[in-house]
Write a protein that holds these residues in place. Sequence first.
Motif, PDB file in Angstrom:
ATOM      1  N   TYR A  79      52.295  57.792  42.436  1.00  0.00           N
ATOM      2  CA  TYR A  79      53.249  57.189  41.214  1.00  0.00           C
ATOM      3  C   TYR A  79      52.073  55.577  40.603  1.00  0.00           C
ATOM      4  O   TYR A  79      50.939  55.342  41.370  1.00  0.00           O
ATOM      5  CB  TYR A  79      54.185  56.291  41.117  1.00  0.00           C
ATOM      6  CG  TYR A  79      54.631  55.869  39.792  1.00  0.00           C
ATOM      7  CD1 TYR A  79      55.666  55.974  39.518  1.00  0.00           C
ATOM      8  CD2 TYR A  79      54.849  54.280  40.086  1.00  0.00           C
ATOM      9  CE1 TYR A  79      56.243  55.655  38.271  1.00  0.00           C
ATOM     10  CE2 TYR A  79      55.514  53.288  39.117  1.00  0.00           C
ATOM     11  CZ  TYR A  79      56.495  54.040  38.304  1.00  0.00           C
ATOM     12  OH  TYR A  79      57.716  53.360  37.841  1.00  0.00           O
ATOM     13  N   GLU A 101      47.151  59.496  29.047  1.00  0.00           N
ATOM     14  CA  GLU A 101      46.913  59.641  30.972  1.00  0.00           C
ATOM     15  C   GLU A 101      46.385  60.048  31.809  1.00  0.00           C
ATOM     16  O   GLU A 101      45.610  59.692  32.717  1.00  0.00           O
ATOM     17  CB  GLU A 101      48.206  59.383  31.265  1.00  0.00           C
ATOM     18  CG  GLU A 101      49.509  58.332  30.750  1.00  0.00           C
ATOM     19  CD  GLU A 101      50.821  58.513  30.910  1.00  0.00           C
ATOM     20  OE1 GLU A 101      51.172  59.272  32.013  1.00  0.00           O
ATOM     21  OE2 GLU A 101      51.313  57.286  30.282  1.00  0.00           O
ATOM     22  N   PRO A 127      52.911  55.457  23.140  1.00  0.00           N
ATOM     23  CA  PRO A 127      52.897  56.348  21.978  1.00  0.00           C
ATOM     24  C   PRO A 127      52.957  54.550  21.018  1.00  0.00           C
ATOM     25  O   PRO A 127      51.994  54.306  19.464  1.00  0.00           O
ATOM     26  CB  PRO A 127      54.508  56.879  21.404  1.00  0.00           C
ATOM     27  CG  PRO A 127      54.791  57.006  22.665  1.00  0.00           C
ATOM     28  CD  PRO A 127      54.108  55.682  23.386  1.00  0.00           C
ATOM     29  N   LYS A 128      53.108  53.068  21.045  1.00  0.00           N
ATOM     30  CA  LYS A 128      52.954  52.513  20.266  1.00  0.00           C
ATOM     31  C   LYS A 128      51.804  51.767  20.561  1.00  0.00           C
ATOM     32  O   LYS A 128      51.145  51.281  19.350  1.00  0.00           O
ATOM     33  CB  LYS A 128      53.522  51.571  21.650  1.00  0.00           C
ATOM     34  CG  LYS A 128      53.566  49.861  20.773  1.00  0.00           C
ATOM     35  CD  LYS A 128      54.194  48.641  21.963  1.00  0.00           C
ATOM     36  CE  LYS A 128      53.989  47.370  21.360  1.00  0.00           C
ATOM     37  NZ  LYS A 128      54.659  46.726  22.130  1.00  0.00           N
ATOM     38  N   LEU A 184      47.331  61.284  22.481  1.00  0.00           N
ATOM     39  CA  LEU A 184      49.002  61.014  23.756  1.00  0.00           C
ATOM     40  C   LEU A 184      49.390  61.858  24.481  1.00  0.00           C
ATOM     41  O   LEU A 184      49.762  61.496  26.004  1.00  0.00           O
ATOM     42  CB  LEU A 184      50.278  60.847  22.662  1.00  0.00           C
ATOM     43  CG  LEU A 184      51.303  60.303  22.929  1.00  0.00           C
ATOM     44  CD1 LEU A 184      51.146  59.458  23.121  1.00  0.00           C
ATOM     45  CD2 LEU A 184      52.450  60.492  21.805  1.00  0.00           C
ATOM     46  N   MET A 185      49.491  62.893  24.411  1.00  0.00           N
ATOM     47  CA  MET A 185      49.115  63.937  25.257  1.00  0.00           C
ATOM     48  C   MET A 185      47.823  63.668  26.310  1.00  0.00           C
ATOM     49  O   MET A 185      48.325  64.829  27.531  1.00  0.00           O
ATOM     50  CB  MET A 185      49.193  65.705  25.012  1.00  0.00           C
ATOM     51  CG  MET A 185      50.091  65.301  23.605  1.00  0.00           C
ATOM     52  SD  MET A 185      52.101  65.063  24.224  1.00  0.00           S
ATOM     53  CE  MET A 185      52.537  66.018  25.698  1.00  0.00           C
ATOM     54  N   GLU A 216      60.590  51.363  33.483  1.00  0.00           N
ATOM     55  CA  GLU A 216      60.911  52.426  34.019  1.00  0.00           C
ATOM     56  C   GLU A 216      62.042  52.961  32.507  1.00  0.00           C
ATOM     57  O   GLU A 216      61.309  53.856  31.755  1.00  0.00           O
ATOM     58  CB  GLU A 216      62.016  53.137  35.301  1.00  0.00           C
ATOM     59  CG  GLU A 216      61.723  54.213  35.369  1.00  0.00           C
ATOM     60  CD  GLU A 216      60.553  54.877  35.622  1.00  0.00           C
ATOM     61  OE1 GLU A 216      59.902  55.662  35.350  1.00  0.00           O
ATOM     62  OE2 GLU A 216      59.778  54.188  35.723  1.00  0.00           O
ATOM     63  N   SER A 217      62.904  51.771  32.045  1.00  0.00           N
ATOM     64  CA  SER A 217      63.126  52.858  31.104  1.00  0.00           C
ATOM     65  C   SER A 217      62.200  52.117  29.657  1.00  0.00           C
ATOM     66  O   SER A 217      63.224  52.920  28.445  1.00  0.00           O
ATOM     67  CB  SER A 217      64.407  51.975  30.499  1.00  0.00           C
ATOM     68  OG  SER A 217      64.134  50.371  30.354  1.00  0.00           O
ATOM     69  N   GLU A 218      61.754  52.019  29.966  1.00  0.00           N
ATOM     70  CA  GLU A 218      60.684  51.612  28.419  1.00  0.00           C
ATOM     71  C   GLU A 218      58.771  52.137  28.815  1.00  0.00           C
ATOM     72  O   GLU A 218      58.561  52.346  27.283  1.00  0.00           O
ATOM     73  CB  GLU A 218      60.198  50.275  28.541  1.00  0.00           C
ATOM     74  CG  GLU A 218      60.982  48.965  28.037  1.00  0.00           C
ATOM     75  CD  GLU A 218      60.881  47.526  28.588  1.00  0.00           C
ATOM     76  OE1 GLU A 218      60.595  46.932  27.330  1.00  0.00           O
ATOM     77  OE2 GLU A 218      59.915  46.687  29.446  1.00  0.00           O
ATOM     78  N   ARG A 219      59.035  53.047  29.607  1.00  0.00           N
ATOM     79  CA  ARG A 219      57.820  53.743  29.773  1.00  0.00           C
ATOM     80  C   ARG A 219      56.819  54.749  28.709  1.00  0.00           C
ATOM     81  O   ARG A 219      56.068  54.900  28.317  1.00  0.00           O
ATOM     82  CB  ARG A 219      57.663  54.247  31.085  1.00  0.00           C
ATOM     83  CG  ARG A 219      57.213  53.510  32.239  1.00  0.00           C
ATOM     84  CD  ARG A 219      57.345  54.075  33.208  1.00  0.00           C
ATOM     85  NE  ARG A 219      55.732  54.635  33.550  1.00  0.00           N
ATOM     86  CZ  ARG A 219      55.192  54.869  34.628  1.00  0.00           C
ATOM     87  NH1 ARG A 219      54.790  53.197  35.312  1.00  0.00           N
ATOM     88  NH2 ARG A 219      54.001  55.087  34.367  1.00  0.00           N
ATOM     89  N   MET A 220      58.461  55.903  28.560  1.00  0.00           N
ATOM     90  CA  MET A 220      57.751  56.387  27.312  1.00  0.00           C
ATOM     91  C   MET A 220      57.735  55.805  25.560  1.00  0.00           C
ATOM     92  O   MET A 220      57.687  56.940  24.767  1.00  0.00           O
ATOM     93  CB  MET A 220      59.524  57.251  27.267  1.00  0.00           C
ATOM     94  CG  MET A 220      59.149  58.445  28.581  1.00  0.00           C
ATOM     95  SD  MET A 220      58.234  59.453  29.566  1.00  0.00           S
ATOM     96  CE  MET A 220      57.761  60.588  27.865  1.00  0.00           C
ATOM     97  N   SER A 221      57.940  54.824  25.041  1.00  0.00           N
ATOM     98  CA  SER A 221      56.955  54.321  24.534  1.00  0.00           C
ATOM     99  C   SER A 221      56.124  53.237  24.501  1.00  0.00           C
ATOM    100  O   SER A 221      55.381  53.344  22.837  1.00  0.00           O
ATOM    101  CB  SER A 221      58.516  53.770  24.008  1.00  0.00           C
ATOM    102  OG  SER A 221      58.235  52.596  24.743  1.00  0.00           O
TER     103      SER A 221
END
Length: 156
Positions: free
Chosen positions: A67, A49, A36-37, A45-46, A28-33
């Motif tokens: 989810y 998903e 963009p990677k 990017l927007m 969960e802590s890595e999802r936002m990166s």
Amino acid sequence: MREHTGLLDQREIEMGCVEQGGARLVLESERMSIAPKYVGLHPWLMVVESTIFAQLASMCAAYSGGYWEMVETGNDAYFLWPRMDTKERGGLLELSAENGTTCLVTPEAAGMVASLYGFNKMCWSTRLEKHVTLFQNLMDFARTHPEWVSIKALID
């Protein structure tokens, strides 16, 4: 590392330590990166998903939101899959593609199909090498999946 079985173990998912065939469940802590990677700081990017979510909704009557897990494949790609209660359906979802194909697949494979559709649409819209590479790498990973025959039939 274990052989990629295509069926992620629920207990390991909850512990955040799934790793199969070079693939790993993204914490969960890595999802936002992650997006963009692979997608880059690009307008897609927007929307990538939501494109994936909409694709599954168009293919699967049982899907109504929820989810999604995120998996990095280990070959410079990622995909999303819906965390759904499929016990009533024997753990499987029925997907119907525009090509007339209907298959029963796991939520993981359903997400891979939807991700491939979403990434393909992104490739044709942007024509960026980075996006083509993402799609091709996910295709390479999908070919190793136990449900490849169904995945291929649904995306063909």
